[in-house]
Design an enzyme around this catalytic site. Structure first.
Site, mmCIF file in Angstrom:
data_model
loop_
_atom_site.group_PDB
_atom_site.id
_atom_site.type_symbol
_atom_site.label_atom_id
_atom_site.label_comp_id
_atom_site.label_asym_id
_atom_site.label_seq_id
_atom_site.Cartn_x
_atom_site.Cartn_y
_atom_site.Cartn_z
ATOM 1 N N ASN A 228 38.974 -1.663 10.304
ATOM 2 C CA ASN A 228 37.531 -1.699 10.604
ATOM 3 C C ASN A 228 36.898 -2.958 10.031
ATOM 4 O O ASN A 228 36.820 -3.098 8.810
ATOM 5 C CB ASN A 228 36.834 -0.484 10.000
ATOM 6 C CG ASN A 228 37.185 0.772 10.751
ATOM 7 O OD1 ASN A 228 38.341 0.976 11.125
ATOM 8 N ND2 ASN A 228 36.203 1.596 11.000
ATOM 9 N N TYR B 208 41.606 1.937 25.385
ATOM 10 C CA TYR B 208 41.355 0.725 24.594
ATOM 11 C C TYR B 208 42.597 0.330 23.803
ATOM 12 O O TYR B 208 43.088 -0.800 23.893
ATOM 13 C CB TYR B 208 40.153 0.962 23.655
ATOM 14 C CG TYR B 208 40.024 -0.095 22.571
ATOM 15 C CD1 TYR B 208 39.832 -1.435 22.908
ATOM 16 C CD2 TYR B 208 40.111 0.242 21.214
ATOM 17 C CE1 TYR B 208 39.734 -2.412 21.914
ATOM 18 C CE2 TYR B 208 40.009 -0.714 20.230
ATOM 19 C CZ TYR B 208 39.821 -2.040 20.579
ATOM 20 O OH TYR B 208 39.731 -3.007 19.599
ATOM 21 N N TYR C 115 30.671 -10.558 17.103
ATOM 22 C CA TYR C 115 30.663 -10.348 15.649
ATOM 23 C C TYR C 115 31.773 -11.160 14.961
ATOM 24 O O TYR C 115 31.504 -12.026 14.115
ATOM 25 C CB TYR C 115 30.826 -8.848 15.418
ATOM 26 C CG TYR C 115 30.935 -8.361 14.005
ATOM 27 C CD1 TYR C 115 30.099 -8.843 13.006
ATOM 28 C CD2 TYR C 115 31.860 -7.359 13.694
ATOM 29 C CE1 TYR C 115 30.203 -8.344 11.718
ATOM 30 C CE2 TYR C 115 31.953 -6.854 12.417
ATOM 31 C CZ TYR C 115 31.126 -7.353 11.428
ATOM 32 O OH TYR C 115 31.241 -6.855 10.161
ATOM 33 N N ASP D 228 40.180 12.775 15.709
ATOM 34 C CA ASP D 228 39.918 11.779 14.660
ATOM 35 C C ASP D 228 40.918 11.975 13.525
ATOM 36 O O ASP D 228 40.888 13.025 12.868
ATOM 37 C CB ASP D 228 38.503 12.003 14.084
ATOM 38 C CG ASP D 228 37.539 10.908 14.479
ATOM 39 O OD1 ASP D 228 37.972 9.968 15.163
ATOM 40 O OD2 ASP D 228 36.364 11.011 14.098
ATOM 41 N N ALA E 249 37.645 -12.410 22.394
ATOM 42 C CA ALA E 249 36.912 -11.774 23.504
ATOM 43 C C ALA E 249 37.627 -10.508 23.927
ATOM 44 O O ALA E 249 38.853 -10.505 24.087
ATOM 45 C CB ALA E 249 36.812 -12.732 24.685
#
Ligand SMILES: NC(=O)c1ccc[n+]([C@@H]2O[C@H](COP(=O)([O-])OP(=O)(O)OC[C@H]3O[C@@H](n4cnc5c(N)ncnc54)[C@H](O)[C@@H]3O)[C@@H](O)[C@H]2O)c1
Length: 317
Positions: free
Chosen positions: A172, A143, A12, A281, A75
């Site tokens: 985001n 992550y 993306y 969250d 990547a």
């Protein structure tokens, strides 16, 4: 002509960045594990698109022989939830493989600027939004940890060995190319992707949580258009080194995303299901880009309507 290597060029952010550098007159060489999607494969954006892991011997040799002015290293393996269930590929692909890449650059005396795609996930629960680069990083997932470890290594190598590196912590990334030449792959996990694909396919929409301590009860996240990210990469080839947030500082709530999506797509009567809040969250996760803006003049240029409009055009091209 300047040459840029884009790792993850079929993805993306990497794809959009490649398009932008090509438009700006750069020679673009793409590297990706996977064959590029058809719309990139059939394009003229790349002088070469090499399908291989970026840390493979052949890819590293290609990097050396191309003598790149910059490497945009997008990547990576990027899903927060799956990284908790199976962390190995995250440490391997994000940290170990990047270590191989930078050590190859150093060992072969390849003088280039490395621009690394890090993430807001390095912050974890924000101390006081919007996050500033000086805030203590406390990632909540493998992550985020793998991105933070990579940042720390890059910074140490920059200090000790003069590695030339710019680190971007994206918030985001969203939206699509304004000419619908590129966008998210089908099935992306991002809320805007999920909502727009559901609206296109007439599927149900479920949003997690409407009881957060925010004005409308839904989570607030910081959305930056993928074209603004691509532009930041080009600026980063010329600006001073360092670590910078790429966010807007304000953010939009999930409710605002739904309302804007319903309005842009003309489906105001669509029913939304509200699911339970997801534990862990944060209510608000936004990032200040004041440092990068002060050094370079970069500013995000797309509001939520433009983000959703370009994405909707992409899904309906
Ligand atoms: N999209 C976001 O909102 C966001 C936010 C913060 C950080 N990031 C980071 O930005 C980067 C790009 O994100 P994206 O959304 O474009 O992801 P993406 O999954 O669309 O693209 C990543 C690309 O990298 C390739 N790739 C993965 N490992 C590789 C390897 N070892 N060798 C060669 N190619 C490899 C994949 O095949 C894929 O095409 C990632 O590192 C991600 O962690 C993204």
């Amino acid at each position: 002509m300047k040459t840029v290597i884009v790792t993850g060029a079929g993805g993306y952010v990497g794809g959009q960045t490649s398009i932008y550098f090509h438009e700006q007159g750069w020679n673009v060489i793409g590297i990706d594990n996977n064959h590029p999607p058809m719309h990139l494969a059939q394009s003229t954006y790349f002088s070469k698109f090499y399908v291989a892991p970026f840390d493979s011997e052949d890819a590293l040799e290609l990097i050396k022989n191309s003598n790149p002015d910059a490497i945009i290293h997008t990547a990576g393996t990027s899903l927060v939830g799956p990284s908790k269930r199976d962390p190995r590929p995250y440490y391997q692909n994000n940290f170990v493989a990047t270590k191989t890449l930078v050590e190859y650059l150093l060992d072969n005396n390849i003088k280039t600027r490395l621009i690394f795609s890090s993430s807001a996930a390095t912050y974890g629960e924000p101390v006081m939004p919007p996050c500033e680069e000086e805030d203590p990083p406390l990632p909540l997932s493998p992550y985020g940890e793998s991105k933070l470890m990579t940042e720390m290594m890059l910074q140490s190598y920059a200090n000790a060995y003069d590695l030339d590196v710019v680190i971007f912590r994206y918030f985001n990334v969203c939206g699509a190319d304004s000419q619908s030449r590129h966008g998210q792959a089908p099935g992306a996990t991002h809320i805007i992707a999920r909502v727009l694909e559901a609206l296109r396919d007439d599927n149900n929409i479920t949003i997690n949580g409407n009881d957060y301590p925010t004005a409308d009860g839904t989570c607030i996240r910081d959305y930056v258009h993928v074209e603004d990210i691509a532009r930041a990469h080009l600026i980063a080839t010329q600006c001073i080194t360092g670590t910078y947030n790429l966010g807007t500082g304000t953010g939009y709530s999930n409710r605002a995303i739904i309302d804007t999506a319903l309005s842009v797509t003309g489906q105001a009567d669509k029913e939304i299901n509200w699911g339970p809040s997801r534990p862990g969250d944060p209510a608000v996760l936004t990032g200040s880009s004041d440092h990068f803006a002060a050094h370079t003049g970069w500013k995000p240029t797309n509001d939520l309507t433009s983000i959703i409009r370009t994405a909707w055009q992409w899904y309906n091209r």
